[in-house]
Design a protein around this motif. Structure first.
Motif, short mmCIF file in Angstrom:
data_model
loop_
_atom_site.label_atom_id
_atom_site.label_comp_id
_atom_site.label_asym_id
_atom_site.label_seq_id
_atom_site.Cartn_x
_atom_site.Cartn_y
_atom_site.Cartn_z
N ALA A 198 -0.53 -0.20 -6.43
CA ALA A 198 -1.70 -0.75 -5.75
C ALA A 198 -2.89 0.20 -5.86
O ALA A 198 -4.02 -0.21 -6.15
CB ALA A 198 -1.37 -1.02 -4.29
N TRP A 199 -2.65 1.48 -5.62
CA TRP A 199 -3.73 2.47 -5.67
C TRP A 199 -4.19 2.69 -7.11
O TRP A 199 -5.39 2.90 -7.36
CB TRP A 199 -3.26 3.78 -5.05
N TYR A 217 -5.18 -7.66 0.33
CA TYR A 217 -5.31 -6.73 -0.81
C TYR A 217 -6.52 -7.10 -1.67
O TYR A 217 -7.26 -6.22 -2.13
CB TYR A 217 -4.04 -6.75 -1.64
N PHE A 245 0.81 -1.22 0.00
CA PHE A 245 0.00 0.00 0.00
C PHE A 245 0.84 1.27 0.00
O PHE A 245 0.29 2.37 -0.13
CB PHE A 245 -0.96 -0.01 1.19
N TYR A 246 2.16 1.15 0.17
CA TYR A 246 3.03 2.30 -0.04
C TYR A 246 3.57 2.31 -1.46
O TYR A 246 4.52 3.03 -1.76
CB TYR A 246 4.19 2.29 0.97
N ILE A 289 -10.24 8.08 -3.43
CA ILE A 289 -9.21 7.03 -3.41
C ILE A 289 -7.86 7.61 -3.81
O ILE A 289 -6.82 7.29 -3.21
CB ILE A 289 -9.61 5.89 -4.36
N LEU A 290 -7.87 8.48 -4.81
CA LEU A 290 -6.63 9.13 -5.23
C LEU A 290 -6.05 9.97 -4.11
O LEU A 290 -4.83 9.94 -3.85
CB LEU A 290 -6.90 10.01 -6.46
N ILE A 329 -6.52 -0.14 -8.09
CA ILE A 329 -7.83 0.00 -7.45
C ILE A 329 -8.67 1.03 -8.18
O ILE A 329 -9.87 0.83 -8.43
CB ILE A 329 -7.66 0.38 -5.96
N MET A 330 -8.05 2.13 -8.58
CA MET A 330 -8.78 3.18 -9.30
C MET A 330 -9.22 2.68 -10.68
O MET A 330 -10.35 2.94 -11.12
CB MET A 330 -7.90 4.43 -9.45
N PRO A 355 2.51 3.08 -5.45
CA PRO A 355 1.47 3.73 -6.27
C PRO A 355 0.72 2.74 -7.17
O PRO A 355 -0.41 3.01 -7.56
CB PRO A 355 2.26 4.75 -7.10
N GLY A 413 -4.60 7.62 -1.36
CA GLY A 413 -3.34 7.03 -1.79
C GLY A 413 -2.21 8.05 -1.79
O GLY A 413 -1.08 7.75 -1.37
N THR A 414 -2.51 9.28 -2.21
CA THR A 414 -1.49 10.33 -2.25
C THR A 414 -1.01 10.68 -0.86
O THR A 414 0.20 10.84 -0.61
CB THR A 414 -2.08 11.59 -2.94
#
Length: 769
Positions: A21-22, A127, A16-17, A755-756, A25-26, A19, A759-760
């Motif tokens: 993964a995020w 995940y 999850f650290y 979500i963005l 998901i998006m 980018p 994640g950011t």
């Protein structure tokens, strides 16, 4: 266990650290939104014109069929692309350790290699659960917007997605252990998962290869779960496949730090695969499979009457033998390439009777004289070999005409693909059809099964007096509804036997379901009339359908029933149609005959009768008489004398004897006799169940439903087998146009933005630390 959880937490922090993964998901969220929101908007718009859609949960979320309004359900659609998400997440899960050298530290640490692999796999499971949480946003949408949302169905579809993702993760972990390069691991995982996705379409012409590739095809199993049928076979399959690849990963890591021969390493790998496949095979045995149909209307489960038929069969095996003719066009659907589709037809029945044995017999034969005329001087074997070569058909295993005729006589079936069912000492045919489905459906299968355990009802048509034929396809004849083997709606494919008899020359058979007298042109002789009256006195069921002007022919028989055919012809005032076309509505007798006609009775549905006579009856007769069809007193009357329909419009003429009013065009007669109910139908029209009238499309009528109900009534409700299912409740959207706009803002903008942002924030905090 604590070490496994610690490793899982560490791996999750790395996931999850990242980018990637995020981003994935998006992408998943946008993909699913794009698949669902346009369909919801279209359905909301069309709901103004079509208030009741039915099965909205399936249409929007799980359907494998696309329609002009909605594409395939989002969970069915997403299955085909889930394999694209896993490789990017698993490509570095092991290869990162080997490329950086930390794998050597792990080898020397007090942590077992199995704990390392299980910890990393649990991290991927978490995940995958996050992905399922993203999917649940659409589950919430359905629960809020669909009236009577089918919750269990969609939950099972989400479980299928989770199991598939988890199996992909296990495969990805193994591929990551094979190389030190993350990009290579990702590419190899893509390749393997793509292979597992499409392997089910390979080798369909060979039995062994087809069974093997089908067992390895993972999405096909998930598709069945998405359709709402959850089985232990599919769940254990995904667990076993995940276990195989995790075990292979552990073996690979252990063998990497020890020096063992190639053969010893191979034995271990082979042992893991063989053990896993053995477990999968055992769990797929029919007797060990447990089922759960998650759909509200149980569409994946055969109806109760069919289940009862299979239960009454007991432990005796049922033999299903499909006879497939290589020289008939139906071979295209029965070829080995299409075998899986044919087997799937029987899976719902194997659930309730595991000793159904499936057999396939291939042969070549022809009863078409044009085939021989087109190939003069050639034997049938030569013709078949040439045809097989042109169609790339493997002729090994095909029986010749002499061999197949020794086994079974298929001449009456015209050489097309037909199925013979055998139970104990009884056999019956189950046919295929030239429509979009080809294979028999539950209605036909249940009827054929029931014929094996009860005496099938027989409908006998009288041929005296130039009556209409049940064996001809002329406009005024009756073959299409009763005796058309190529139509799944024909009564011969719904469990009935058909026969004809000349009453003048033969005896009316005992024990028949009904005798049909269809529009005799000349009067019965006294000898034939005596036989008919005796048949009625003995309690036989009877249907008499006559025509205007046939009073002298019909009334001598009708008099014994307390019924008379009135002089004149029923006519009906109409702007668009001939005055000779009468459209009476169902009367009280229809509902008394069968409750299945209650809705049509309430809706005032009509039956088309081109040329009908009115009936009258004596209420003091031996029978209880009820009108079955009644004309409308406002628009219809009895027209006396001769008249012409294709010139000026007819007018009511009381001076000529015309009679205005509502008249019965058909009657239902019943009485108790010999400890059973005698059932008789009399109609003043013989056309309403003719080949032409049943195909009428310019008026919305229920002729077919009425005739269907009449003969089911004659069979004492034994046939056709009742296929009634509960009506779907999820038939409307609780959504306005403004609501659709809000959904678009949420699922196209607000939720992806949130979500963005999340994640950011996590990535920035990670970088600062």
């Amino acid at each position: 266990m604590k070490k496994i959880i610690q490793i899982a937490k560490l791996e999750l922090s790395l996931l999850f650290y990242s980018p990637i993964a995020w981003l994935l998901i998006m992408v998943l969220l946008v993909q699913m939104a794009h698949a669902l929101i346009p369909g919801v908007a279209e359905l909301q718009h069309m709901q103004q014109f079509i208030p009741d859609f039915g099965f909205l949960t399936d249409r929007l979320f799980t359907s494998s069929m696309s329609s002009p309004l909605v594409a395939q359900g989002i969970f069915y659609t997403i299955l085909a692309s889930l394999y694209l998400y896993t490789p990017l997440m698993t490509m570095g899960i092991i290869s990162r350790e080997t490329s950086s050298g930390t794998i050597k530290l792990l080898y020397s640490s007090p942590v077992k290699l199995s704990q390392i692999v299980y910890g990393k796999f649990i991290a991927m499971l978490v995940y995958n659960l996050v992905i399922v949480v993203v999917m649940s946003l659409f589950f919430i949408l359905g629960a809020l917007c669909v009236d009577h949302f089918d919750y269990p169905h969609v939950l099972v579809a989400m479980l299928a997605s989770f199991l598939l993702l988890s199996t992909y993760a296990a495969i990805g972990i193994f591929m990551s252990s094979l190389t030190t390069y993350q990009v290579v691991a990702a590419i190899c995982t893509f390749a393997v998962l793509a292979f597992m996705n499409y392997i089910g379409s390979f080798g369909q012409g060979l039995d062994f290869v087809r069974d093997l590739t089908n067992s390895l095809s993972m999405p096909s199993r998930a598709e069945r779960m998405v359709m709402g049928l959850l089985t232990t076979r599919e769940v254990f399959y995904y667990i076993v496949i995940s276990g195989i690849f995790l075990s292979l990963t552990i073996a690979k890591l252990e063998l990497a730090r020890t020096s063992r021969s190639f053969f010893r390493q191979s034995y271990r790998y082979i042992g893991i695969v063989v053990l896993g496949l053995a477990l999968a095979y055992i769990s797929s045995r029919q007797a060990l499979i447990a089922y759960y149909d998650a759909t509200d209307t149980k569409v994946n489960t055969i109806v109760k009457p069919t289940q009862e038929i299979l239960q009454k069969m007991g432990d005796g095996p049922l033999e299903m033998t499909a006879y497939i003719n290589g020289l008939n066009y139906s071979y295209a659907e029965g070829s080995p390439v299409k075998r899986l589709k044919a087997i799937s037809v029987w899976e719902p029945y194997l659930r309730f009777k595991s000793d159904i044995n499936l057999h396939w017999v291939y042969y070549y034969d022809s009863f078409d004289p044009q085939l021989y005329a087109a190939n003069p001087g050639k034997s049938l074997k030569t013709i078949f070999k040439a045809y097989a070569k042109s169609q790339d058909i493997d002729t090994s295993g095909f029986l010749g005409p002499e061999a197949i005729r020794k086994q079974i006589d298929l001449r009456e079936e015209g050489g097309r693909l037909v199925i013979q069912l055998k139970y104990k000492n009884k056999t019956t045919f189950l046919r295929t059809f030239d429509d979009g489905d080809f294979w028999p459906k539950e209605a036909e299968i249940a009827a054929a099964l029931k014929r094996l355990i009860v005496t099938p009802p027989k409908i006998v048509f009288s041929t005296d007096g130039y009556q209409r034929s049940v064996d001809k396809i002329g406009d005024r004849d009756y073959k299409l509804f009763f005796n058309n083997k190529l139509s799944r709606n024909s009564l011969i494919n719904s469990g009935f036997d058909m026969d004809s008899i000349a009453i003048e020359k033969g005896q009316i058979p005992d024990g028949i379901a009904a005798l049909v007298i269809g529009d005799p042109k000349v009067a019965f002789s006294s000898f034939a009339l005596a036989k008919l009256r005796k048949y009625v006195r003995d309690g036989g069921n009877l249907m008499i359908a006559t025509e205007p002007g046939k009073q002298d022919v019909a009334n001598p028989l009708l008099d014994s029933l307390g019924v008379r055919l009135l002089t004149g012809t029923l006519v009906q005032r109409s702007r668009d149609y001939s005055y000779g076309l009468v459209t009476p509505t169902l009367a009280k007798g229809a509902v008394l005959m069968t409750p299945a006609l209650k809705k049509s009775f309430d809706d005032k549905a009509v039956v088309s009768m081109p040329g009908a006579a009115a009936l009258t009856f004596d209420s003091a007769a031996a029978f209880h008489v009820e009108p079955l069809l009644m004309t409308d007193a406002r628009t219809s009357w009895i027209k006396k004398g001769a008249f012409v329909l294709d010139s000026a419009a007819l007018i009511f003429d009381a001076k000529n004897g015309d009679q205005q009013g509502a008249f019965p065009a058909a009657l239902v007669l019943t009485r108790k006799l010999n400890h059973k109910e005698q059932r008789i139908v009399v109609s003043g029209d013989a056309d309403f169940f003719s080949n032409k009238e049943l195909g009428r499309s310019n008026i919305e009528t229920i002729n077919g439903s009425l005739v269907f109900s009449i003969f089911k009534w004659f069979s004492n409700e034994q046939f056709p087998v009742d296929m009634t299912r509960p009506e779907p409740k999820d038939s409307s959207l609780k959504l306005s146009k403004a609501g659709v706009n809000i959904l678009e803002i949420l699922y196209y903008g607000a939720i992806p933005g949130a979500i963005l942002l999340l994640g950011t924030v996590l990535l920035v905090r990670r970088k600062r630390k």
